[in-house]
Design a protein around this motif. Structure first.
Motif, PDB file in Angstrom:
ATOM      1  N   GLN A 156      33.767  37.674  42.335  1.00  0.00           N
ATOM      2  CA  GLN A 156      34.954  36.896  41.977  1.00  0.00           C
ATOM      3  C   GLN A 156      35.149  36.881  40.464  1.00  0.00           C
ATOM      4  OE1 GLN A 156      37.153  35.633  44.009  1.00  0.00           O
ATOM      5  NE2 GLN A 156      38.379  34.689  42.377  1.00  0.00           N
ATOM      6  N   ARG A 159      36.473  40.203  39.412  1.00  0.00           N
ATOM      7  CA  ARG A 159      37.912  40.324  39.686  1.00  0.00           C
ATOM      8  C   ARG A 159      38.736  39.516  38.675  1.00  0.00           C
ATOM      9  NH1 ARG A 159      35.992  39.923  45.061  1.00  0.00           N
ATOM     10  NH2 ARG A 159      36.433  37.674  45.098  1.00  0.00           N
ATOM     11  N   GLU A 160      38.271  38.293  38.392  1.00  0.00           N
ATOM     12  CA  GLU A 160      38.994  37.479  37.417  1.00  0.00           C
ATOM     13  C   GLU A 160      38.964  38.131  36.040  1.00  0.00           C
ATOM     14  OE1 GLU A 160      37.191  33.673  37.539  1.00  0.00           O
ATOM     15  OE2 GLU A 160      38.027  33.136  39.507  1.00  0.00           O
ATOM     16  N   GLU A 162      38.773  41.364  35.421  1.00  0.00           N
ATOM     17  CA  GLU A 162      39.708  42.493  35.444  1.00  0.00           C
ATOM     18  C   GLU A 162      41.147  42.005  35.356  1.00  0.00           C
ATOM     19  OE1 GLU A 162      38.801  44.605  38.960  1.00  0.00           O
ATOM     20  OE2 GLU A 162      36.954  45.521  38.183  1.00  0.00           O
ATOM     21  N   GLU A 163      41.443  40.899  36.066  1.00  0.00           N
ATOM     22  CA  GLU A 163      42.801  40.359  35.997  1.00  0.00           C
ATOM     23  C   GLU A 163      43.111  39.881  34.579  1.00  0.00           C
ATOM     24  OE1 GLU A 163      42.993  37.330  38.918  1.00  0.00           O
ATOM     25  OE2 GLU A 163      42.996  38.724  40.635  1.00  0.00           O
TER      26      GLU A 163
END
Length: 215
Positions: A156, A159-160, A162-163
């Protein structure tokens, strides 16, 4: 363990019965023959003494018959004595073997006792190892669950990240575009200002030239 002891004891008893049973009546027969021998010897002595007193053919025949029977009895007694001697030697040998096997049984009993103690020790150690293994299995399951949670949290966070990186790059790209546009605007303004200054200089030059040439 008790079944093993019972099995050995039963085998020894069965062996003793098998080896001693055929000779069980020998001593009884020997006693009976010795008793008959003593009786016949006594009768023969009596007959011999009477034959000396009375004399006669019939008494001599009875004496010879009794002597033959006496020699028979002596021969049988000698054979039975030899048999008894042989059996006594065999019995001594069997008693020695029995003592040997009793000592072996005692030795096996001691070894069995030692093995039983070792087995109990190993059983206790095995119980401790099983308990330790159970505790370690529970700890491993907890660690695996924690690791799974950490992996999910890490995924998670990745992903955060990368975002956020994509948003930051997008913002930087937009900021670069704005900066480029600003620079282009400034450059155009600079060129326009430069052109205006040149045009203004030319216009001002035209106005001053006639004033210098007038009388």
């Amino acid at each position: 363990m008790e079944s093993w002891k019972s099995h050995v004891r039963a085998r020894l008893l069965r062996r003793d019965q098998t080896e001693k049973l055929p000779f069980a009546g020998v001593f009884t027969s020997l006693s009976q023959l010795e008793e008959r021998f003593e009786i016949r010897k006594q009768v023969l002595d009596d007959v011999h003494s009477k034959s000396l007193e009375r004399g006669g053919m019939e008494v001599g025949k009875n004496t010879r018959l009794l002597q033959l029977q006496l020699r028979e009895s002596e021969h049988l007694a000698e054979k039975l004595s030899q048999t008894v001697s042989d059996l006594t030697a065999v019995l001594y040998l069997k008693e020695g073997e029995l003592q040997y096997w009793n000592s072996r049984v005692s030795q096996y009993r001691q070894e069995a006792h030692t093995l039983a103690k070792g087995r109990n020790t190993l059983k206790a150690t095995l119980s401790e190892l099983e308990f330790t293994l159970e505790c370690q299995s529970k700890e491993l399951a907890a660690l695996q669950a924690e690791q799974k949670g950490l992996k999910e949290a890490m995924a998670q966070a990745r992903r955060e990240k990368e975002e956020l990186l994509q948003r930051w790059m997008e913002e930087k790209r937009e900021e670069a575009d704005r900066l480029n546009k600003y620079n282009d605007t400034q450059e155009r303004l600079h060129r326009l200002t430069k052109q205006l200054k040149k045009h203004l200089h030319r216009e001002m030059g035209k106005e001053y030239v006639p004033a210098l040439t007038s009388p």
